[in-house]
Design a protein around this motif. Structure first.
Motif, PDB file in Angstrom:
ATOM      1  N   LYS A  38       1.015  -1.253   0.208  1.00  0.00           N
ATOM      2  CA  LYS A  38       0.110   0.263  -0.123  1.00  0.00           C
ATOM      3  C   LYS A  38       0.688   1.274   0.005  1.00  0.00           C
ATOM      4  O   LYS A  38       1.585   1.302   1.113  1.00  0.00           O
ATOM      5  CB  LYS A  38      -0.803  -0.514   1.636  1.00  0.00           C
ATOM      6  N   GLY A  39       0.996   1.975  -1.248  1.00  0.00           N
ATOM      7  CA  GLY A  39       1.749   3.142  -1.407  1.00  0.00           C
ATOM      8  C   GLY A  39       2.999   2.792  -1.044  1.00  0.00           C
ATOM      9  O   GLY A  39       3.848   1.615  -1.553  1.00  0.00           O
ATOM     10  N   ASP A  40       3.876   3.430  -0.026  1.00  0.00           N
ATOM     11  CA  ASP A  40       5.310   3.464  -0.236  1.00  0.00           C
ATOM     12  C   ASP A  40       5.406   2.182   0.842  1.00  0.00           C
ATOM     13  O   ASP A  40       6.374   1.726   1.377  1.00  0.00           O
ATOM     14  CB  ASP A  40       6.099   4.758   0.241  1.00  0.00           C
ATOM     15  N   ASN A  41       4.442   2.480   1.786  1.00  0.00           N
ATOM     16  CA  ASN A  41       4.419   0.661   2.603  1.00  0.00           C
ATOM     17  C   ASN A  41       5.361  -0.066   2.785  1.00  0.00           C
ATOM     18  O   ASN A  41       4.475  -0.969   1.841  1.00  0.00           O
ATOM     19  CB  ASN A  41       3.888   0.929   4.122  1.00  0.00           C
ATOM     20  N   LYS A  42       5.926  -1.284   2.581  1.00  0.00           N
ATOM     21  CA  LYS A  42       6.811  -2.828   2.223  1.00  0.00           C
ATOM     22  C   LYS A  42       5.761  -3.319   3.063  1.00  0.00           C
ATOM     23  O   LYS A  42       5.540  -2.962   4.518  1.00  0.00           O
ATOM     24  CB  LYS A  42       8.083  -2.969   1.924  1.00  0.00           C
ATOM     25  N   GLN A  43       5.153  -4.469   2.888  1.00  0.00           N
ATOM     26  CA  GLN A  43       4.036  -5.267   3.892  1.00  0.00           C
ATOM     27  C   GLN A  43       4.850  -6.913   3.992  1.00  0.00           C
ATOM     28  O   GLN A  43       5.629  -7.082   2.632  1.00  0.00           O
ATOM     29  CB  GLN A  43       2.438  -5.051   3.524  1.00  0.00           C
TER      30      GLN A  43
END
Length: 136
Positions: free
Chosen positions: A39-44
């Motif tokens: 989601k966006g720039d957030n790596k999960q």
């Protein structure tokens, strides 16, 4: 019915090898697996518990350490238990049937030995290329 899982990730800690009362080896470890989307720039990242038995357990304990990349195939299994407060819980884990190396050496590992000067194979001098037209 199909219950097949293929994962590739990094160990978050050294594998823990234990022996059952019947003498069977069992290794437990967790791996961090990045999601293919974010989601966006957030790596999960998902942290997945892995269990393997006997030869696979001994292999993992001997050759893998925290931070190493690992690839595995197995199946999802569930375990029911009671926590310390008496609450019923269910644990999900992957039972690994096949485990293999993947990726390069960890940056903290010592430098690899010098590569051999000659290739692992060579084409014989009398090799004759055959011109074939395949029927498909």
């Amino acid at each position: 019915m199909i219950n097949n899982v293929t994962l590739m990730g990094r160990l978050v800690a050294d594998p823990e090898l234990r022996t059952t009362t019947t003498g069977k080896s069992v290794a437990n470890f967790r791996i961090a697996v990045d999601r293919s989307y974010s989601k966006g720039d957030n790596k999960q990242t998902d942290f997945i518990t892995i269990c393997c038995w006997e030869g696979q357990a001994n292999f993992v304990e001997k050759w893998f350490k925290k931070g190493d990349m690992i690839a595995l195939q197995g199946s999802i299994q569930t375990r029911n238990f009671e926590d310390k407060d008496g609450n019923k819980r269910t644990a999900f884990e992957v039972l690994a049937r096949e485990v293999s190396f993947c990726g390069g050496k960890n940056e903290t590992s010592p430098a690899p030995a010098q590569a051999p000067a000659t290739p692992a194979y060579s084409i014989p001098d009398d090799f004759e290329e055959i011109d074939t037209d395949l029927p498909f």
